[in-house]
Scaffold this active site. Structure first.
Site, short mmCIF file in Angstrom:
data_model
loop_
_atom_site.label_atom_id
_atom_site.label_comp_id
_atom_site.label_asym_id
_atom_site.label_seq_id
_atom_site.Cartn_x
_atom_site.Cartn_y
_atom_site.Cartn_z
N LYS A 1 0.78 -1.24 0.00
CA LYS A 1 0.00 0.00 0.00
C LYS A 1 0.82 1.29 0.00
O LYS A 1 0.32 2.36 0.35
CB LYS A 1 -1.00 0.04 1.17
CG LYS A 1 -1.81 -1.21 1.36
CD LYS A 1 -2.30 -1.84 0.09
CE LYS A 1 -3.35 -1.01 -0.62
NZ LYS A 1 -3.61 -1.62 -1.98
N HIS B 1 6.98 -7.25 -2.55
CA HIS B 1 6.77 -6.68 -1.22
C HIS B 1 7.71 -7.34 -0.21
O HIS B 1 7.53 -7.19 1.01
CB HIS B 1 5.33 -6.92 -0.75
CG HIS B 1 4.31 -6.06 -1.44
ND1 HIS B 1 4.52 -4.73 -1.74
CD2 HIS B 1 3.05 -6.34 -1.89
CE1 HIS B 1 3.44 -4.24 -2.33
NE2 HIS B 1 2.55 -5.19 -2.44
N SER C 1 -4.78 2.39 4.45
CA SER C 1 -4.92 1.84 3.11
C SER C 1 -4.93 0.31 3.14
O SER C 1 -5.72 -0.35 2.46
CB SER C 1 -3.78 2.37 2.24
OG SER C 1 -3.89 1.88 0.93
P1 A3P Z 1 -5.20 4.57 -0.77
O1 A3P Z 1 -5.79 3.26 -0.31
O2 A3P Z 1 -4.78 5.43 0.38
O3 A3P Z 1 -6.07 5.29 -1.72
P2 A3P Z 1 -0.09 -0.19 -3.66
O4 A3P Z 1 -0.18 -0.02 -5.12
O5 A3P Z 1 1.31 -0.26 -3.15
O6 A3P Z 1 -0.98 -1.27 -3.20
O7 A3P Z 1 -0.65 1.19 -3.02
C1 A3P Z 1 -2.00 1.51 -3.12
C2 A3P Z 1 -2.23 2.94 -2.67
O8 A3P Z 1 -1.66 3.83 -3.66
C3 A3P Z 1 -3.72 3.27 -2.60
O9 A3P Z 1 -3.84 4.23 -1.55
C4 A3P Z 1 -3.95 3.87 -3.97
O10 A3P Z 1 -5.10 4.65 -4.07
C5 A3P Z 1 -2.67 4.70 -4.12
N1 A3P Z 1 -2.43 5.07 -5.53
C6 A3P Z 1 -2.38 4.27 -6.61
N2 A3P Z 1 -2.21 4.98 -7.72
C7 A3P Z 1 -2.14 6.28 -7.35
C8 A3P Z 1 -1.99 7.52 -8.05
N3 A3P Z 1 -1.90 7.56 -9.38
N4 A3P Z 1 -1.95 8.66 -7.34
C9 A3P Z 1 -2.07 8.63 -5.99
N5 A3P Z 1 -2.23 7.50 -5.27
C10 A3P Z 1 -2.26 6.33 -5.93
#
Ligand code: A3P
Length: 293
Positions: A45, A107, A137
């Protein structure tokens, strides 16, 4: 396809894990990395999908303009340790991949990474995100991801996060472990989600210079536009909707994309307890995070 019951969390060499990331262990450890591989490492996340999407665009949007529209991101950027019956494993996908470079997601905490990445001196981009937004998240992700252990309620989840009993272990150990490693390893670029949000262009420049890329200002503009939260959220190949284990009726994968959403979840008391415990766990590092912008 029938989704199996949620997996149990268990201790794996001192780190909480589930079978979906340990059942293929020997093949993960023996994985043959290449010098031109690019690994995107993060605790869950932290923005791994965002950086994966940006790198895929930087390398392949001009060679294969359709790629972003027709191939799900999890196929373009295979997840090294992923292993679930009924799906191709990350290792198999990578071994069959014909792209150069291969962009790879992981991860794994630093001590678990396949040693070949170090031997080959592959480039590694580590993405870190502040603990409070990470746990929020992660909580919503675990609610909607049927391949994750049952999250329980928010207060017990927060306690479990503080105890490091999450899939891929302790956030504190993860971010510190990779931080220490990058001090002696110039092929690791350590990025922060908060910086990416605050100044995407500057971070994109950092990424390009680390990777030896020099995109035109036009293509940089296009990458930034396509990688905007709302544009990714609307792209079925990037928003997780191609993933069978995610239940969008519970929560979206592209959820908020903000710094500071923790304020909508932590009570005053939870915040005090968390911060006090955080200071203890992080007192042995110079690594600093921002929880607000
Ligand atoms: P939130 O749950 O706070 O919205 P990962 O890809 O490592 O699983 O991380 C997911 C998090 O990154 C999520 O956070 C997601 O919304 C955010 N995320 C993914 N793409 C994004 C973007 N283009 N801009 C901002 N946040 C992004």
């Amino acid at each position: 396809m029938e989704i199996p019951p949620r997996p149990a969390l268990f201790d794996f060499h001192g780190v909480s894990m589930t079978k979906y990331f340990t059942d293929n262990w020997d093949n993960i450890q023996d994985f043959k990395a290449r010098p031109d591989d690019i690994l995107i490492a993060s605790y869950p996340k932290a923005g791994n999908t965002w950086v994966s999407y940006i790198l895929d665009l930087l390398y392949f949007s001009h060679v294969s303009p359709d790629r972003q529209e027709v191939v799900p991101l999890h196929e373009r950027v295979p997840f090294l340790e992923f292993y679930m019956p009924g799906f191709p494993s990350g290792v198999d996908e990578l071994n069959q991949s014909t792209t150069v470079p291969r962009i790879i997601k992981t991860h794994l905490p630093v001590q678990f990474l396949s040693k070949s990445f170090w031997e080959q001196n592959s480039k590694i981009v580590y993405v870190a995100r502040n603990a409070k937004d990470s746990v929020v998240s992660f909580f919503h992700f675990d609610r909607m991801n049927k391949a994750q252990p049952e999250p329980g309620d928010w207060s017990s989840y927060l306690k479990r996060f503080m105890d490091g009993k999450m899939v891929f272990g302790s956030w504190y150990e993860h971010v510190k472990g990779w931080w220490e490693k990058q001090k002696s390893h110039p092929n690791i670029l350590y990025l922060f989600y908060e910086d990416l949000i605050e100044n995407t262009e500057e971070e994109l420049d950092k990424l390009c210079s680390f990777l030896g890329l020099s995109p035109s200002s036009e293509s940089k503009k296009q990458v930034m536009e396509k990688a905007l939260f709302d544009n990714m959220k609307n792209n079925k190949m990037a928003n997780g909707s191609a993933d069978a284990v995610l239940d969008f009726k519970i929560s979206p994968f592209m959820r908020k994309g903000k710094v500071g959403d923790w304020k909508n979840h932590f009570t005053v008391q939870q915040n005090e307890q968390f911060s006090e415990d955080y200071d203890k766990k992080m007192k042995d590092t110079d690594l600093q995070f921002r929880t607000v912008l």
